[in-house]
Design a protein around this motif. Structure first.
Motif, PDB file in Angstrom:
ATOM      1  N   ARG A   8     -25.586 -16.466  -3.755  1.00 44.76           N
ATOM      2  CA  ARG A   8     -26.109 -16.756  -2.129  1.00 44.76           C
ATOM      3  C   ARG A   8     -26.549 -18.086  -1.931  1.00 44.76           C
ATOM      4  NH1 ARG A   8     -27.950 -10.694  -0.191  1.00 44.76           N
ATOM      5  NH2 ARG A   8     -26.049  -9.877  -1.088  1.00 44.76           N
ATOM      6  N   GLU A   9     -27.138 -18.728  -2.694  1.00 42.81           N
ATOM      7  CA  GLU A   9     -27.873 -19.894  -2.586  1.00 42.81           C
ATOM      8  C   GLU A   9     -26.652 -21.166  -2.705  1.00 42.81           C
ATOM      9  OE1 GLU A   9     -30.689 -20.688  -2.049  1.00 42.81           O
ATOM     10  OE2 GLU A   9     -31.638 -18.705  -1.958  1.00 42.81           O
ATOM     11  N   VAL A  10     -25.829 -20.898  -3.768  1.00 44.43           N
ATOM     12  CA  VAL A  10     -24.612 -21.817  -3.908  1.00 44.43           C
ATOM     13  C   VAL A  10     -23.672 -21.885  -2.569  1.00 44.43           C
ATOM     14  CG1 VAL A  10     -22.465 -22.216  -5.321  1.00 44.43           C
ATOM     15  CG2 VAL A  10     -24.695 -21.710  -6.700  1.00 44.43           C
ATOM     16  N   VAL A  13     -25.413 -23.813   0.109  1.00 43.20           N
ATOM     17  CA  VAL A  13     -25.472 -25.212  -0.145  1.00 43.20           C
ATOM     18  C   VAL A  13     -23.996 -25.617   0.281  1.00 43.20           C
ATOM     19  CG1 VAL A  13     -25.194 -27.125  -1.882  1.00 43.20           C
ATOM     20  CG2 VAL A  13     -27.110 -25.312  -2.020  1.00 43.20           C
ATOM     21  N   ALA A  14     -22.902 -24.794  -0.174  1.00 44.26           N
ATOM     22  CA  ALA A  14     -21.428 -25.384   0.030  1.00 44.26           C
ATOM     23  C   ALA A  14     -21.229 -25.279   1.769  1.00 44.26           C
ATOM     24  CB  ALA A  14     -20.311 -24.354  -0.602  1.00 44.26           C
ATOM     25  N   ARG A  15     -21.750 -24.266   2.247  1.00 39.98           N
ATOM     26  CA  ARG A  15     -21.562 -24.056   3.803  1.00 39.98           C
ATOM     27  C   ARG A  15     -22.139 -25.224   4.447  1.00 39.98           C
ATOM     28  NH1 ARG A  15     -21.748 -18.925   2.168  1.00 39.98           N
ATOM     29  NH2 ARG A  15     -24.331 -18.746   2.975  1.00 39.98           N
ATOM     30  N   CYS A  16     -23.464 -25.550   4.038  1.00 39.19           N
ATOM     31  CA  CYS A  16     -23.950 -26.694   4.695  1.00 39.19           C
ATOM     32  C   CYS A  16     -23.292 -27.963   4.540  1.00 39.19           C
ATOM     33  CB  CYS A  16     -25.546 -27.090   4.229  1.00 39.19           C
ATOM     34  SG  CYS A  16     -26.826 -25.708   4.396  1.00 39.19           S
ATOM     35  N   VAL A  17     -22.983 -28.104   3.160  1.00 34.72           N
ATOM     36  CA  VAL A  17     -22.139 -29.377   3.057  1.00 34.72           C
ATOM     37  C   VAL A  17     -20.831 -29.439   3.833  1.00 34.72           C
ATOM     38  CG1 VAL A  17     -20.721 -30.806   1.497  1.00 34.72           C
ATOM     39  CG2 VAL A  17     -23.036 -29.996   0.845  1.00 34.72           C
TER      40      VAL A  17
END
Length: 156
Positions: A8-10, A13-17
């Motif tokens: 979920r953390e990964v 991060v991917a969605r933010c980027v």
């Protein structure tokens, strides 16, 4: 009960980027996520569609659609392989080569944000651990892609 929050953390991060990049690169007429395809084509001139799909861990249809849009915008050119007429190699255009440094600069900016407050050693450890994690899940992904995966992937 979920045993760990890691994925979920990964994902976050991917969605933010992804979101930041989509807004930043809109001025370059790059649509949702196309910058990822474009950077890899710039870094690997002559890559085949299937190789690009495997590199990015997406299906061939997604890659085909992204490449078609990039070609229509003048970022990528497709060249038919001389030995296998069914295969096309992908090359960056002059336009792509001009914007590539901007794409990488933005990616580097995101890395600075991601690693804020971390020592060089912590950054290296994070990268090493994430690479190992990717390699582990990549084995599962390859089994699924080649049809050798277990019953839990039948409807994926």
């Amino acid at each position: 009960m979920l045993t760990h929050q890691f994925l979920r953390e990964v994902g976050a991060v991917a969605r933010c980027v992804q979101s930041l990049s989509d807004v930043t690169f809109k001025k370059l007429t790059l649509q949702r996520g196309q910058f990822v395809f474009l950077t890899r084509i710039c870094e690997t001139p002559g890559i085949h569609l299937l190789e690009l799909s495997h590199l990015l861990k997406v299906d061939k249809a997604t890659t085909t659609k992204a490449v078609q849009k990039l070609a229509a915008e003048g970022y990528v050119r497709k060249v038919q392989n001389a030995e296998d007429k069914r295969m096309y190699q992908l090359f960056p255009t002059v336009r792509a080569e001009k914007v590539y440094p901007e794409l990488i600069a933005e990616e580097n900016r995101y890395l600075v944000c991601c690693f804020a407050g971390m020592t060089k050693e912590e950054q290296a450890l994070a990268e090493t651990l994430l690479r190992r994690i990717r390699e582990n899940i990549e084995d599962e992904w390859m089994e699924w892609k080649t049809g050798k995966g277990g019953a839990s992937h039948e409807n994926s």
